[in-house]
Design a protein around this motif. Sequence first.
Motif, mmCIF file in Angstrom:
data_model
loop_
_atom_site.group_PDB
_atom_site.id
_atom_site.type_symbol
_atom_site.label_atom_id
_atom_site.label_comp_id
_atom_site.label_asym_id
_atom_site.label_seq_id
_atom_site.Cartn_x
_atom_site.Cartn_y
_atom_site.Cartn_z
ATOM 1 N N GLN A 1 0.826 -1.208 0.000
ATOM 2 C CA GLN A 1 0.000 0.000 0.000
ATOM 3 C C GLN A 1 0.860 1.259 0.000
ATOM 4 O O GLN A 1 0.581 2.233 -0.712
ATOM 5 C CB GLN A 1 -0.926 0.011 1.237
ATOM 6 C CG GLN A 1 -2.036 -1.024 1.170
ATOM 7 C CD GLN A 1 -2.797 -0.993 -0.157
ATOM 8 O OE1 GLN A 1 -3.173 0.072 -0.639
ATOM 9 N NE2 GLN A 1 -3.003 -2.155 -0.769
ATOM 10 N N ASP A 2 1.916 1.214 0.783
ATOM 11 C CA ASP A 2 2.862 2.330 0.823
ATOM 12 C C ASP A 2 3.372 2.632 -0.581
ATOM 13 O O ASP A 2 3.376 3.783 -1.021
ATOM 14 C CB ASP A 2 4.080 1.998 1.705
ATOM 15 C CG ASP A 2 3.712 1.964 3.175
ATOM 16 O OD1 ASP A 2 2.556 2.321 3.502
ATOM 17 O OD2 ASP A 2 4.572 1.588 3.976
ATOM 18 N N LEU A 3 3.793 1.573 -1.235
ATOM 19 C CA LEU A 3 4.337 1.727 -2.577
ATOM 20 C C LEU A 3 3.297 2.335 -3.507
ATOM 21 O O LEU A 3 3.563 3.292 -4.226
ATOM 22 C CB LEU A 3 4.774 0.359 -3.124
ATOM 23 C CG LEU A 3 5.258 0.352 -4.576
ATOM 24 C CD1 LEU A 3 6.435 1.287 -4.772
ATOM 25 C CD2 LEU A 3 5.633 -1.056 -5.003
ATOM 26 N N LEU B 1 3.761 5.856 -5.414
ATOM 27 C CA LEU B 1 3.735 5.913 -6.870
ATOM 28 C C LEU B 1 2.665 6.896 -7.344
ATOM 29 O O LEU B 1 2.907 7.720 -8.229
ATOM 30 C CB LEU B 1 3.473 4.524 -7.451
ATOM 31 C CG LEU B 1 4.590 3.495 -7.268
ATOM 32 C CD1 LEU B 1 4.133 2.128 -7.748
ATOM 33 C CD2 LEU B 1 5.848 3.912 -8.008
ATOM 34 N N ALA B 2 1.503 6.805 -6.713
ATOM 35 C CA ALA B 2 0.366 7.622 -7.130
ATOM 36 C C ALA B 2 0.700 9.115 -7.074
ATOM 37 O O ALA B 2 0.354 9.880 -7.977
ATOM 38 C CB ALA B 2 -0.836 7.325 -6.255
ATOM 39 N N THR B 3 1.392 9.518 -6.012
ATOM 40 C CA THR B 3 1.700 10.939 -5.853
ATOM 41 C C THR B 3 2.561 11.472 -6.990
ATOM 42 O O THR B 3 2.632 12.668 -7.198
ATOM 43 C CB THR B 3 2.451 11.217 -4.540
ATOM 44 O OG1 THR B 3 3.713 10.557 -4.577
ATOM 45 C CG2 THR B 3 1.658 10.732 -3.345
ATOM 46 N N LEU C 1 1.483 1.318 -10.710
ATOM 47 C CA LEU C 1 1.804 0.094 -9.969
ATOM 48 C C LEU C 1 1.647 -1.093 -10.903
ATOM 49 O O LEU C 1 0.564 -1.656 -11.041
ATOM 50 C CB LEU C 1 0.856 -0.055 -8.769
ATOM 51 C CG LEU C 1 1.102 -1.282 -7.902
ATOM 52 C CD1 LEU C 1 2.521 -1.272 -7.354
ATOM 53 C CD2 LEU C 1 0.098 -1.343 -6.768
ATOM 54 N N THR C 2 2.735 -1.487 -11.515
ATOM 55 C CA THR C 2 2.679 -2.587 -12.477
ATOM 56 C C THR C 2 2.926 -3.915 -11.780
ATOM 57 O O THR C 2 3.412 -3.949 -10.655
ATOM 58 C CB THR C 2 3.741 -2.412 -13.564
ATOM 59 O OG1 THR C 2 5.027 -2.469 -12.942
ATOM 60 C CG2 THR C 2 3.597 -1.071 -14.247
ATOM 61 N N ASP D 1 15.017 5.891 -5.587
ATOM 62 C CA ASP D 1 14.615 7.300 -5.588
ATOM 63 C C ASP D 1 13.481 7.552 -4.597
ATOM 64 O O ASP D 1 13.435 8.580 -3.939
ATOM 65 C CB ASP D 1 14.124 7.735 -6.982
ATOM 66 C CG ASP D 1 15.280 7.873 -7.960
ATOM 67 O OD1 ASP D 1 16.445 7.863 -7.507
ATOM 68 O OD2 ASP D 1 15.018 7.989 -9.167
ATOM 69 N N LEU D 2 12.570 6.594 -4.523
ATOM 70 C CA LEU D 2 11.438 6.723 -3.608
ATOM 71 C C LEU D 2 11.866 6.506 -2.157
ATOM 72 O O LEU D 2 11.098 6.759 -1.244
ATOM 73 C CB LEU D 2 10.346 5.708 -3.978
ATOM 74 C CG LEU D 2 9.656 5.926 -5.327
ATOM 75 C CD1 LEU D 2 8.658 4.811 -5.600
ATOM 76 C CD2 LEU D 2 8.952 7.281 -5.360
#
Lengths: 143, 143
Positions: A6-8, A12-14, A19-20, A68-69
């Motif tokens: 969920q964190d990921l 990603l969404a931001t 999310l592949t 990077d994240l």
Amino acid sequence: MESKLQDLKSLLATKNYKLTSQRKLILQILLDHQGEHLSAEDIYQIVKQEDSGIGLATVYRTLELFSDLGIIQQLNFDEDRRRYELGTNNDEHHHHLVCEECGRVIEFNDEILEAFEDDLADKHNFKITQHRIKFYGRCKECQ
Amino acid sequence: MESKLQDLKSLLATKNYKLTSQRKLILQILLDHQGEHLSAEDIYQIVKQEDSGIGLATVYRTLELFSDLGIIQQLNFDEDRRRYELGTNNDEHHHHLVCEECGRVIEFNDEILEAFEDDLADKHNFKITQHRIKFYGRCKECQ
DNA sequence: CTGAGTGCAAAACATTTGCATCCAG
DNA sequence: CTGGATGCAAATGTTTTGCACTCAG
């Protein structure tokens, strides 16, 4: 650990990233191998068993992205290749003992260096964001 | 600093290695650039100005040799290439502050970690021969 | 739908190695 | 002289990139 996924997803969404299935899979592999220090090639080998149609380039691109994240960290053990590990959720630093004989890597935590670090930052007017410590020597087995 | 050259000569002699003009030249360049962290390519560029007929492979082989002899140390700043510097003559450890913004590298000494190190060695039954510490952050200019 | 993401192969780099030639001891 | 050392080019191994195709949102 569904939360990591969920964190990921949120992260990603931001940034308008997607999310592949490949990203999910690589995250899962990292979760399944906590404490190991996987190289891109290691991950590629594992990934291939579960989803044969995934490319090494994607592994690299995904690791770069995760890095990077801030969800993984790149490690450098003076080898010819990079290794990766999931970042520590909290601020608990952890570092490595590297055996010069067999290459084994042992982890340890520290909470001792804070004072030293503060002092250093002051002296050099340097804003420290993280530190990396490695001790080299001979492990139990190799002595 | 003629002594360094003599040191090299003796070191080489004990192992039946030869003191070639290339090795002398590369040692001299390292001496002329103390405090900088040169890559093999850097050294090759400098070396070419003074002796155009020297090969990059020789630079690498020489750095490898010097490293084995302990007169230089390999550095790893998480870049794509290795860097080298003359070893500290004494046991005075020195380490680096790496700026994540501009890549600048600032050196510092430490004498604080001995106790920590001893403790660690005990705990993990690990014979420590050296340590490498890097702090990452923002330097004065980049803040 | 549409732009971000992927797979594949080719490219890019740093570093190493094979081999004929060279030179320090 | 002779084995270690060198230069050059080719090889290696990791990571990156170009491009047409695919798919998550």
